[in-house]
Design a protein around this motif. Structure first.
Motif, PDB file in Angstrom:
ATOM      1  N   ARG A 261       0.860  -1.182   0.000  1.00 21.43           N
ATOM      2  CA  ARG A 261       0.000   0.000   0.000  1.00 21.43           C
ATOM      3  C   ARG A 261       0.902   1.240   0.000  1.00 21.43           C
ATOM      4  N   HIS A 262       0.517   2.261  -0.731  1.00 17.44           N
ATOM      5  CA  HIS A 262       1.325   3.491  -0.768  1.00 17.44           C
ATOM      6  C   HIS A 262       1.542   4.015   0.649  1.00 17.44           C
ATOM      7  N   ALA A 263       2.629   4.773   0.818  1.00 17.00           N
ATOM      8  CA  ALA A 263       2.932   5.374   2.119  1.00 17.00           C
ATOM      9  C   ALA A 263       2.009   6.569   2.380  1.00 17.00           C
ATOM     10  N   LYS A 264       2.159   7.147   3.556  1.00 21.57           N
ATOM     11  CA  LYS A 264       1.245   8.207   4.028  1.00 21.57           C
ATOM     12  C   LYS A 264       1.297   9.448   3.135  1.00 21.57           C
ATOM     13  N   SER A 265       0.125   9.914   2.734  1.00 20.59           N
ATOM     14  CA  SER A 265       0.079  11.064   1.829  1.00 20.59           C
ATOM     15  C   SER A 265      -0.305  12.339   2.562  1.00 20.59           C
ATOM     16  N   SER A 266      -0.044  13.430   1.895  1.00 21.29           N
ATOM     17  CA  SER A 266      -0.268  14.751   2.466  1.00 21.29           C
ATOM     18  C   SER A 266      -1.674  15.251   2.182  1.00 21.29           C
ATOM     19  N   TRP A 267      -2.246  15.885   3.179  1.00 18.26           N
ATOM     20  CA  TRP A 267      -3.563  16.530   3.026  1.00 18.26           C
ATOM     21  C   TRP A 267      -3.406  18.043   3.169  1.00 18.26           C
ATOM     22  N   ASP A 268      -2.162  18.531   3.002  1.00 16.24           N
ATOM     23  CA  ASP A 268      -1.859  19.942   3.241  1.00 16.24           C
ATOM     24  C   ASP A 268      -2.636  20.899   2.347  1.00 16.24           C
ATOM     25  N   ASN A 269      -2.813  20.493   1.105  1.00 16.97           N
ATOM     26  CA  ASN A 269      -3.433  21.411   0.154  1.00 16.97           C
ATOM     27  C   ASN A 269      -4.820  20.922  -0.218  1.00 16.97           C
ATOM     28  N   PRO A 270      -5.858  21.656   0.216  1.00 17.85           N
ATOM     29  CA  PRO A 270      -7.232  21.213  -0.059  1.00 17.85           C
ATOM     30  C   PRO A 270      -7.575  21.240  -1.557  1.00 17.85           C
ATOM     31  N   ASP A 271      -6.731  21.913  -2.358  1.00 13.38           N
ATOM     32  CA  ASP A 271      -7.012  22.007  -3.800  1.00 13.38           C
ATOM     33  C   ASP A 271      -6.511  20.795  -4.588  1.00 13.38           C
ATOM     34  N   TRP A 272      -5.665  19.975  -3.960  1.00 13.04           N
ATOM     35  CA  TRP A 272      -5.177  18.798  -4.679  1.00 13.04           C
ATOM     36  C   TRP A 272      -6.319  17.828  -4.957  1.00 13.04           C
ATOM     37  N   ALA A 273      -6.382  17.359  -6.182  1.00 11.93           N
ATOM     38  CA  ALA A 273      -7.274  16.241  -6.482  1.00 11.93           C
ATOM     39  C   ALA A 273      -6.709  15.015  -5.775  1.00 11.93           C
ATOM     40  N   ASP A 274      -7.548  14.043  -5.466  1.00  9.53           N
ATOM     41  CA  ASP A 274      -7.093  12.829  -4.782  1.00  9.53           C
ATOM     42  C   ASP A 274      -5.900  12.206  -5.507  1.00  9.53           C
ATOM     43  N   PHE A 275      -5.983  12.162  -6.835  1.00 13.63           N
ATOM     44  CA  PHE A 275      -4.947  11.536  -7.667  1.00 13.63           C
ATOM     45  C   PHE A 275      -3.592  12.228  -7.495  1.00 13.63           C
ATOM     46  N   GLU A 276      -3.627  13.528  -7.189  1.00 12.13           N
ATOM     47  CA  GLU A 276      -2.408  14.349  -7.151  1.00 12.13           C
ATOM     48  C   GLU A 276      -1.759  14.449  -5.776  1.00 12.13           C
ATOM     49  N   ARG A 277      -2.391  13.869  -4.741  1.00 13.03           N
ATOM     50  CA  ARG A 277      -1.814  14.025  -3.404  1.00 13.03           C
ATOM     51  C   ARG A 277      -0.458  13.337  -3.294  1.00 13.03           C
ATOM     52  N   PRO A 278       0.593  14.087  -2.891  1.00 15.32           N
ATOM     53  CA  PRO A 278       1.917  13.480  -2.745  1.00 15.32           C
ATOM     54  C   PRO A 278       2.099  12.865  -1.356  1.00 15.32           C
TER      55      PRO A 278
END
Length: 171
Positions: free
Chosen positions: A10-27
């Motif tokens: 499973r991918h590692a923990k992603s960032s929720w810092d930017n509310p404008d990121w689409a789900d696909f784009e979250r780093p």
């Protein structure tokens, strides 16, 4: 040799810092980057290298796959398959059945809930896969297209948080 090995990461923990990121784009966030590197080291140190990585193209999965590939020293280029993103367990199962038989071991990198449900579909075991968790499933088959549900062995499931605690305790 009557055996194929599937690693499910499973991918590692992603960032929720930017509310404008689409789900696909979250780093990945910094903890996620650390955990991905840690899992790359673990794969290298335990000599678990898969022959190829097949990953979701979503940013957080892609970053996880790239770090693991580099640190674990996996030679083959990563194959990105958009079907892994938001996939049902059945979609993932069908994808596995298409793998090239030249590969004895494949690492897939992607997302929940699909991945937990895939492990259950393949092994009939219910497991929790937090971010960056790695499962190893042994399939007693010669060809990937012969994969069946429910009959495969879950050899291990590694959750990085527990492992990192253990490895720090051993220092």
């Amino acid at each position: 040799r009557l055996m194929k090995t599937l690693f499910v990461l499973r991918h590692a923990k992603s960032s929720w810092d930017n509310p404008d990121w689409a789900d696909f784009e979250r780093p990945l966030n910094s903890r996620g980057l650390d955990a991905a590197r840690f899992m790359g080291e673990l794969i290298y140190n335990r000599d678990l290298q898969p022959q190829i990585i097949v990953s979701s193209p979503a940013k957080r999965a892609k970053q996880t796959a790239v770090l693991v590939k580099e640190i674990a020293g996996i030679a083959k280029p990563i194959k990105f398959d958009e079907r892994i993103y938001e996939a049902s367990p059945l979609t993932l199962f069908n994808l596995i059945r298409e793998f090239d038989d030249r590969f004895e071991s494949v690492l897939i990198v992607g997302h929940n809930p699909g991945f937990e449900n895939l492990v259950r579909l393949l092994t009939a075991e219910t497991v929790s896969m937090p971010t960056a968790a790695l499962a190893r499933i042994n399939l007693k088959i010669e060809k990937w297209s012969d994969a069946e549900t429910g009959t495969n062995e879950l050899e291990f499931l590694i959750r990085p948080k527990e492992e990192m605690k253990n490895s720090r305790a051993n220092l």
